[in-house]
Scaffold this motif. Sequence first.
Motif, PDB file in Angstrom:
ATOM      1  N   GLY A 568       0.783  -1.224   0.000  1.00  0.00           N
ATOM      2  CA  GLY A 568       0.000   0.000   0.000  1.00  0.00           C
ATOM      3  C   GLY A 568       0.812   1.269   0.000  1.00  0.00           C
ATOM      4  N   LEU A 569       2.145   1.163  -0.021  1.00  0.00           N
ATOM      5  CA  LEU A 569       3.008   2.338  -0.024  1.00  0.00           C
ATOM      6  C   LEU A 569       3.647   2.510  -1.401  1.00  0.00           C
ATOM      7  N   ALA A 570       3.778   3.770  -1.833  1.00  0.00           N
ATOM      8  CA  ALA A 570       4.355   4.083  -3.137  1.00  0.00           C
ATOM      9  C   ALA A 570       5.817   4.480  -2.972  1.00  0.00           C
ATOM     10  N   TYR A 571       6.695   3.855  -3.745  1.00  0.00           N
ATOM     11  CA  TYR A 571       8.125   4.132  -3.695  1.00  0.00           C
ATOM     12  C   TYR A 571       8.607   4.618  -5.062  1.00  0.00           C
ATOM     13  N   ILE A 572       9.526   5.574  -5.032  1.00  0.00           N
ATOM     14  CA  ILE A 572      10.100   6.110  -6.263  1.00  0.00           C
ATOM     15  C   ILE A 572      11.438   5.418  -6.535  1.00  0.00           C
ATOM     16  N   PRO A 573      11.648   4.936  -7.767  1.00  0.00           N
ATOM     17  CA  PRO A 573      12.937   4.350  -8.123  1.00  0.00           C
ATOM     18  C   PRO A 573      13.926   5.425  -8.557  1.00  0.00           C
ATOM     19  N   VAL A 574      15.199   5.157  -8.339  1.00  0.00           N
ATOM     20  CA  VAL A 574      16.254   6.043  -8.830  1.00  0.00           C
ATOM     21  C   VAL A 574      17.281   5.207  -9.577  1.00  0.00           C
ATOM     22  N   ASN A 575      18.094   5.884 -10.345  1.00  0.00           N
ATOM     23  CA  ASN A 575      19.129   5.206 -11.119  1.00  0.00           C
ATOM     24  C   ASN A 575      20.382   6.069 -11.103  1.00  0.00           C
ATOM     25  N   THR A 576      21.315   5.734 -10.217  1.00  0.00           N
ATOM     26  CA  THR A 576      22.565   6.485 -10.124  1.00  0.00           C
ATOM     27  C   THR A 576      23.729   5.530 -10.374  1.00  0.00           C
ATOM     28  N   PRO A 577      24.682   5.910 -11.209  1.00  0.00           N
ATOM     29  CA  PRO A 577      25.797   5.008 -11.527  1.00  0.00           C
ATOM     30  C   PRO A 577      26.752   4.842 -10.358  1.00  0.00           C
ATOM     31  N   GLY A 578      27.524   3.782 -10.404  1.00  0.00           N
ATOM     32  CA  GLY A 578      28.567   3.556  -9.409  1.00  0.00           C
ATOM     33  C   GLY A 578      29.922   3.980  -9.936  1.00  0.00           C
ATOM     34  N   TRP A 579      30.963   3.546  -9.247  1.00  0.00           N
ATOM     35  CA  TRP A 579      32.332   3.871  -9.633  1.00  0.00           C
ATOM     36  C   TRP A 579      33.243   2.762  -9.110  1.00  0.00           C
ATOM     37  N   GLN A 580      34.461   2.746  -9.578  1.00  0.00           N
ATOM     38  CA  GLN A 580      35.392   1.742  -9.091  1.00  0.00           C
ATOM     39  C   GLN A 580      35.596   1.917  -7.591  1.00  0.00           C
ATOM     40  N   SER A 581      35.586   0.812  -6.873  1.00  0.00           N
ATOM     41  CA  SER A 581      35.666   0.881  -5.409  1.00  0.00           C
ATOM     42  C   SER A 581      36.928   1.587  -4.929  1.00  0.00           C
ATOM     43  N   ILE A 582      37.996   1.552  -5.730  1.00  0.00           N
ATOM     44  CA  ILE A 582      39.226   2.234  -5.302  1.00  0.00           C
ATOM     45  C   ILE A 582      39.048   3.749  -5.275  1.00  0.00           C
ATOM     46  N   TYR A 583      37.997   4.254  -5.918  1.00  0.00           N
ATOM     47  CA  TYR A 583      37.735   5.692  -5.911  1.00  0.00           C
ATOM     48  C   TYR A 583      36.958   6.143  -4.679  1.00  0.00           C
ATOM     49  N   SER A 584      36.430   5.198  -3.898  1.00  0.00           N
ATOM     50  CA  SER A 584      35.717   5.582  -2.680  1.00  0.00           C
ATOM     51  C   SER A 584      36.687   6.259  -1.720  1.00  0.00           C
ATOM     52  N   GLY A 585      36.215   7.334  -1.117  1.00  0.00           N
ATOM     53  CA  GLY A 585      37.083   8.101  -0.237  1.00  0.00           C
ATOM     54  C   GLY A 585      37.958   9.082  -0.977  1.00  0.00           C
ATOM     55  N   THR A 586      37.702   9.261  -2.287  1.00  0.00           N
ATOM     56  CA  THR A 586      38.427  10.250  -3.075  1.00  0.00           C
ATOM     57  C   THR A 586      37.415  11.199  -3.705  1.00  0.00           C
ATOM     58  N   ARG A 587      37.918  12.182  -4.424  1.00  0.00           N
ATOM     59  CA  ARG A 587      37.015  13.135  -5.067  1.00  0.00           C
ATOM     60  C   ARG A 587      36.432  12.621  -6.378  1.00  0.00           C
ATOM     61  N   ARG A 588      36.651  11.353  -6.676  1.00  0.00           N
ATOM     62  CA  ARG A 588      35.999  10.729  -7.824  1.00  0.00           C
ATOM     63  C   ARG A 588      34.683  10.063  -7.432  1.00  0.00           C
ATOM     64  N   GLU A 589      34.413   9.928  -6.142  1.00  0.00           N
ATOM     65  CA  GLU A 589      33.211   9.222  -5.713  1.00  0.00           C
ATOM     66  C   GLU A 589      31.991  10.137  -5.784  1.00  0.00           C
ATOM     67  N   GLY A 590      30.818   9.528  -5.684  1.00  0.00           N
ATOM     68  CA  GLY A 590      29.575  10.285  -5.622  1.00  0.00           C
ATOM     69  C   GLY A 590      28.860  10.333  -6.956  1.00  0.00           C
ATOM     70  N   SER A 591      27.555  10.053  -6.938  1.00  0.00           N
ATOM     71  CA  SER A 591      26.714  10.208  -8.122  1.00  0.00           C
ATOM     72  C   SER A 591      25.361  10.744  -7.669  1.00  0.00           C
ATOM     73  N   VAL A 592      24.620  11.333  -8.592  1.00  0.00           N
ATOM     74  CA  VAL A 592      23.391  12.029  -8.221  1.00  0.00           C
ATOM     75  C   VAL A 592      22.232  11.615  -9.116  1.00  0.00           C
ATOM     76  N   ASP A 593      21.053  11.901  -8.626  1.00  0.00           N
ATOM     77  CA  ASP A 593      19.824  11.851  -9.408  1.00  0.00           C
ATOM     78  C   ASP A 593      18.977  13.008  -8.908  1.00  0.00           C
ATOM     79  N   CYS A 594      17.956  13.347  -9.649  1.00  0.00           N
ATOM     80  CA  CYS A 594      17.055  14.424  -9.244  1.00  0.00           C
ATOM     81  C   CYS A 594      15.656  14.066  -9.723  1.00  0.00           C
ATOM     82  N   ILE A 595      14.759  13.872  -8.777  1.00  0.00           N
ATOM     83  CA  ILE A 595      13.402  13.439  -9.078  1.00  0.00           C
ATOM     84  C   ILE A 595      12.448  14.611  -8.834  1.00  0.00           C
ATOM     85  N   ALA A 596      11.490  14.777  -9.747  1.00  0.00           N
ATOM     86  CA  ALA A 596      10.483  15.827  -9.586  1.00  0.00           C
ATOM     87  C   ALA A 596       9.090  15.218  -9.559  1.00  0.00           C
ATOM     88  N   GLU A 597       8.296  15.652  -8.605  1.00  0.00           N
ATOM     89  CA  GLU A 597       6.860  15.381  -8.602  1.00  0.00           C
ATOM     90  C   GLU A 597       6.183  16.613  -9.180  1.00  0.00           C
TER      91      GLU A 597
END
Length: 722
Positions: A568-597
């Motif tokens: 009975g609950l509605a959920y919104i899907p997102v799709n954000t890419p990943g990155w090589q795990s060696i980039y975690s903790g560096t300035r190469r990490e992080g991805s975004v999405d932006c959803i509008a209702e």
Amino acid sequence: MNIIVKKIGLNFFVFLLFSYSIYSQGLYNLGIVNNHGLRTDRIILSDSNTINLLKSKPLYSFLLNNKFYRSGDTDAVKNINQYSQIYEYILNVSYTISEFSGSGLKGEIVFENIGNDTVTISNVVPFGEDNSSVYITGKGPWDLARAWLFRPGLQPVRVILPDNAWELGYSSFYAGEGFSLCAIARRFKIINGQRLRYETRLPPKAKVIYSIHADVFKGEWQSGLRMMFRDRYLYDIEKFDNSLFEREDLSWIKESYLIILQMAWDREFYDRLTGKYTYAEVIRKGIELFGNIDVYGIWPTWPRLGLDQRNQWDLYRDLPGGTEQLRSFVRMSRQSGTRFFIAYNPWDNSTRQEDHYRGMAQLIGETDADGVVLDTRGNSSFEMQAAVDTVKKGVVMYSEGMAIPKDMPGIISGRVHNAIYYSPELNLNKLIKPDFSIFRVCDVGEDIIHREIAIAFFNGYGTELNMFRPGGRGDTYRDDLNLLARTTFTLRQNNDAFLDNGWTPLIETTRDNVFVNRWKSGDKTVYTVLNMRPEGVKGRLFKVDNIEGRHYVSLWNHENLLPSIEKGLAYIPVNTPGWQSIYSGTRREGSVDCIAELPDLIRSKLIGDSIQISGTGNGKIIIWKGNPSYQTLKKEFRIINDTTVNIKDIFGFYEGKIVLQLIENKRLKDENVLIIKGGKPWVISKVIPTTRSSNIAAEMVLVPGTLFSYDVTPNDDFIPYP
């Protein structure tokens, strides 16, 4: 102040009476138990309703020499309205109730070193650190930004706090009967001790005093943050003078999301070999990539300032062409939608003497500049603003750091400084004053800036490309600029939402380490998504109400989204890419999405090789050939009900994504996404009947009528057309 003492067996309950909150229902009494440690187990509201806490809470917790202590674990002695506790025979802690008016409960904690060695005090948290509470305190090894927000059952999140409040402690928890309690601890005064960013060093007999403020609230846990940060300004200031923020001539900065600062001798600004300025090329590239540069600032002073007696204003006048040349750059900038900034160095005290404010005003008069970068300053003043107002209206002061709450009335824009090398994910300064214009400094020569652009977008504010340092302008920089162009495009189109005074940080998600902020403007709701999981995220992430007459679109990927219904609950899907795990903790990490209702303001569908459009509202319809961007081909139309647009007429023969946007006053109101699939047969010509002949031509032969059937069965789908 009245104190009521009630004795029940061996327990003593002290109810502390306070004046009414500014809210209709506020914290009126607090029950304190001091027989086994110092705790609270009940609150009394302003309507005299008593709420027994689900479990008793310590009045505070703290670190003594990096060791954790709670007031509920140590015996307390009461003397009138003060409670005292001794820790490790070296620290006396006293809690005192103070008078106040209208803003919840107020108390005071004094930490006094009664030993023979220096001690450190840090991480003072009202009502203590608790895995059932939301709280903020320091964590981990020393860092310029080491404040964290803790939420029950989730990994903590790094946060940016005001520059005078890094030692701040905050907590909130559900009290019962629909009410929650929130409180902050602020370092108020140090006597004979040493103030450090996150801790206080106390030699023998030294003291540090913390003020405690608490009140009740209803609703989600973020409402407690809003109360303390947005409504109470962390108790830095009692009343906010909003006059600068209401000035129409300064409001343009609220729509700005991209600043570029360059040295005057940067080869992209001035070619020393030819002796010619190349600023026109800077503007052209800015238009090509970003639509326009919101603010461009030039810096001809530091590090040259002080080599001779010329002051900072002289160095502007001594540029090739002088201030008249700069004035022409200002005119050129305005034609392209760019504002031109100069810089102010308040430390310029050993060169040619000149009143700083008068010199600044005179240079603005000569150049017609639109703003001033305040070097080394985290604040401005009404006096500084008044000085430039005498020569020109609409000049914006832009501080090097973020203004603290008590200084915010005197300035309307500032920076998240790159001295914080690795930006925390959530900036709580945006919660204090959402229409204060913030820009994250990205030092291009320092490192890749991908992560910083993503976090700035997540927090709904802009980016400063700081070009001072040489280097860093290779292939990865071009990738970063493409990302910045996308974030800037989306921020501008939804500027109305990102000024939301009631925005909600960190709404509930189905996955940890994936963060969502919610922003609203009228019928539009925007959700910015920051993924910090290297594997990326694809699938349902957060709940929505799924109201009839509205639909969901990813403004990042420009895809129609259908909520998934579970229990009975509605959920919104997102799709954000990943990155090589060696980039975690560096300035190469992080991805975004932006959803509008979005409300259903425009409706569109494909009919053959045409789009049938119907819509309501004002503004214009923009039809994009692919994902909207500053490089994408587009066509604009006035909004007209029941319009049919032939795709071939506007884009030629095209198969792929078509995005329709309703734009009103530069703001996105609605978006439809259509896909023209390859291999679908279209009618590519129109039927034009020939003129009927009045008689039969002599060369014509009569063909008897009959039925004729012709079937086509393709052998494969390699060529889908008949």
